[in-house]
Write a protein that holds these residues in place. Structure first.
Motif, PDB file in Angstrom:
ATOM      1  N   LEU A  88       0.799  -1.228   0.000  1.00 44.86           N
ATOM      2  CA  LEU A  88       0.000   0.000   0.000  1.00 44.86           C
ATOM      3  C   LEU A  88       0.830   1.275   0.000  1.00 44.86           C
ATOM      4  N   GLY A  89       2.135   1.153   0.230  1.00 46.14           N
ATOM      5  CA  GLY A  89       2.958   2.341   0.376  1.00 46.14           C
ATOM      6  C   GLY A  89       2.878   2.873   1.804  1.00 46.14           C
ATOM      7  N   GLY A  90       3.808   3.713   2.174  1.00 45.41           N
ATOM      8  CA  GLY A  90       3.830   4.247   3.531  1.00 45.41           C
ATOM      9  C   GLY A  90       2.582   5.032   3.870  1.00 45.41           C
ATOM     10  N   VAL A  91       2.147   5.873   2.930  1.00 42.91           N
ATOM     11  CA  VAL A  91       0.949   6.689   3.164  1.00 42.91           C
ATOM     12  C   VAL A  91      -0.295   5.800   3.236  1.00 42.91           C
ATOM     13  N   GLY A  92      -0.394   4.845   2.317  1.00 42.74           N
ATOM     14  CA  GLY A  92      -1.553   3.958   2.309  1.00 42.74           C
ATOM     15  C   GLY A  92      -1.647   3.105   3.551  1.00 42.74           C
ATOM     16  N   ALA A  93      -0.509   2.584   4.016  1.00 40.03           N
ATOM     17  CA  ALA A  93      -0.516   1.772   5.233  1.00 40.03           C
ATOM     18  C   ALA A  93      -0.905   2.599   6.446  1.00 40.03           C
ATOM     19  N   ALA A  94      -0.408   3.844   6.495  1.00 39.97           N
ATOM     20  CA  ALA A  94      -0.754   4.717   7.615  1.00 39.97           C
ATOM     21  C   ALA A  94      -2.215   5.142   7.577  1.00 39.97           C
ATOM     22  N   ALA A  95      -2.806   5.151   6.376  1.00 43.53           N
ATOM     23  CA  ALA A  95      -4.196   5.592   6.227  1.00 43.53           C
ATOM     24  C   ALA A  95      -5.199   4.498   6.535  1.00 43.53           C
ATOM     25  N   LEU A  96      -4.748   3.260   6.754  1.00 44.36           N
ATOM     26  CA  LEU A  96      -5.674   2.179   7.076  1.00 44.36           C
ATOM     27  C   LEU A  96      -6.415   2.489   8.376  1.00 44.36           C
ATOM     28  N   PRO A  97      -7.711   2.210   8.447  1.00 44.37           N
ATOM     29  CA  PRO A  97      -8.439   2.399   9.711  1.00 44.37           C
ATOM     30  C   PRO A  97      -7.773   1.629  10.843  1.00 44.37           C
ATOM     31  N   ALA A  98      -7.676   2.274  11.993  1.00 44.50           N
ATOM     32  CA  ALA A  98      -6.945   1.673  13.109  1.00 44.50           C
ATOM     33  C   ALA A  98      -7.557   0.345  13.540  1.00 44.50           C
TER      34      ALA A  98
END
Length: 314
Positions: A88-98
């Motif tokens: 997902l990329g760094g941004v995509g992984a960080a954007a995943l719902p907690a």
């Protein structure tokens, strides 16, 4: 005497908790107490979960220098984090719902732990070396795959993947904390209700069966509790390899008993004291120049070496 030691540990932990909440506090007390209270709760939940899981695992394995985290468990968590960043990329992984990320991590870690720890079933002592070897091999495999993926991703994404490879007690999501606390409390209650059976399990497979205990079923229940505790704590803050070994060794030394009615609360209290006191030292004395996870791993690694050398000297 053991009851007095437990009471002393409880008083010390309460004093450290009060210091953690109030020491150096300025400004709006409502905000300060809420922010510090969340972090304090995370420290206590993770400490109790890891300590309880390690006591349970050492009981069914019959070995006081083993911990669930050295069985490739942490390496799987790192592989999962790296895989998410790779996909997902760094941004995509960080954007995943907690909550989604927590559920994914908990489910994967729980399933892998049950598969790995399931090799203990049956003749537990005879399968111990096979289980350890399997865990070590899987750990090497997971770390190799993580390293391979990290070489393929963007350098900026690599920083994100690397940061998730270490335990972090900084920013804690209150929703995830509540979920992890519920899972840990349920598993901890299950362990407490089994405390007398755990005393019998500690005698070994043949004596336990001779005393009328369903050994295979009891070991399975214990391993399910271990998997739930380690999965919840790891999904919340990240991998902590040697911390459980450190606190259980201290609990054994302090309580000088094999009764789990004393060992379980003593290990949980010592874990809370170590994490809360360690965080106070890191923040107030070291000025955040070091992280609690690094300090804990260093001290836990030393405890592991001491225990191994002591076993060799016997």
């Amino acid at each position: 005497m053991p009851d007095k030691r437990l009471a002393t540990l409880l008083v010390l932990l309460l004093a450290l908790c009060a210091a953690f909440l109030t020491l150096g506090a300025r400004g709006d007390w409502g905000f300060v107490l809420a922010w510090r209270g969340t972090r304090l709760a995370a420290l206590l939940v993770v400490g109790a979960a890891i300590a309880t899981a390690t006591v349970l695992f050492q009981t069914v394995s019959g070995n006081r220098i083993l911990t669930p985290s050295v069985m490739g468990f942490d390496a799987l968590f790192v592989l999962l984090q790296t895989g998410l960043v790779f996909a997902l990329g760094g941004v995509g992984a960080a954007a995943l719902p907690a909550l989604l990320r927590f559920g994914l991590e908990f489910g994967l870690l729980m399933g892998a732990a049950l598969l790995l720890f399931g090799t203990l079933l049956g003749s537990a002592r005879q399968d111990l070396h096979r289980m350890v070897l399997t865990g070590l091999i899987l750990g090497v495999l997971f770390r190799s795959l993580s390293g391979f993926l990290q070489r393929l991703i963007d350098p900026n994404d690599f920083v994100v993947a690397q940061a998730s490879s270490f335990a972090s007690f900084g920013a804690i999501d209150s929703q995830l904390l509540a979920l992890a606390a519920f899972l840990s409390a349920a598993a901890g209650l299950g362990a407490w209700r089994m405390r007398h059976r755990l005393d019998v399990l500690a005698l070994g497979r043949d004596p336990a069966i001779g005393l009328g205990l369903d050994h295979a079923r009891s070991v399975l229940l214990v391993l399910v509790l271990v998997a739930a505790l380690v999965s919840a704590s790891t999904a919340l803050v990240g991998p902590v390899t040697f911390f459980g070994l450190l606190v259980t060794a201290l609990a054994d030394r302090l309580m000088r008993t094999h009764r789990h009615a004393l060992l379980l609360p003593a290990a949980a209290l010592i874990a809370g004291i170590a994490l809360v006191g360690g965080q106070l030292v890191v923040e107030r004395l070291l000025g955040l120049t070091a992280t609690l996870g690094v300090v804990v791993e260093f001290l836990g690694g030393l405890a592991f070496l001491v225990l191994v050398l002591r076993e060799r000297a016997r």
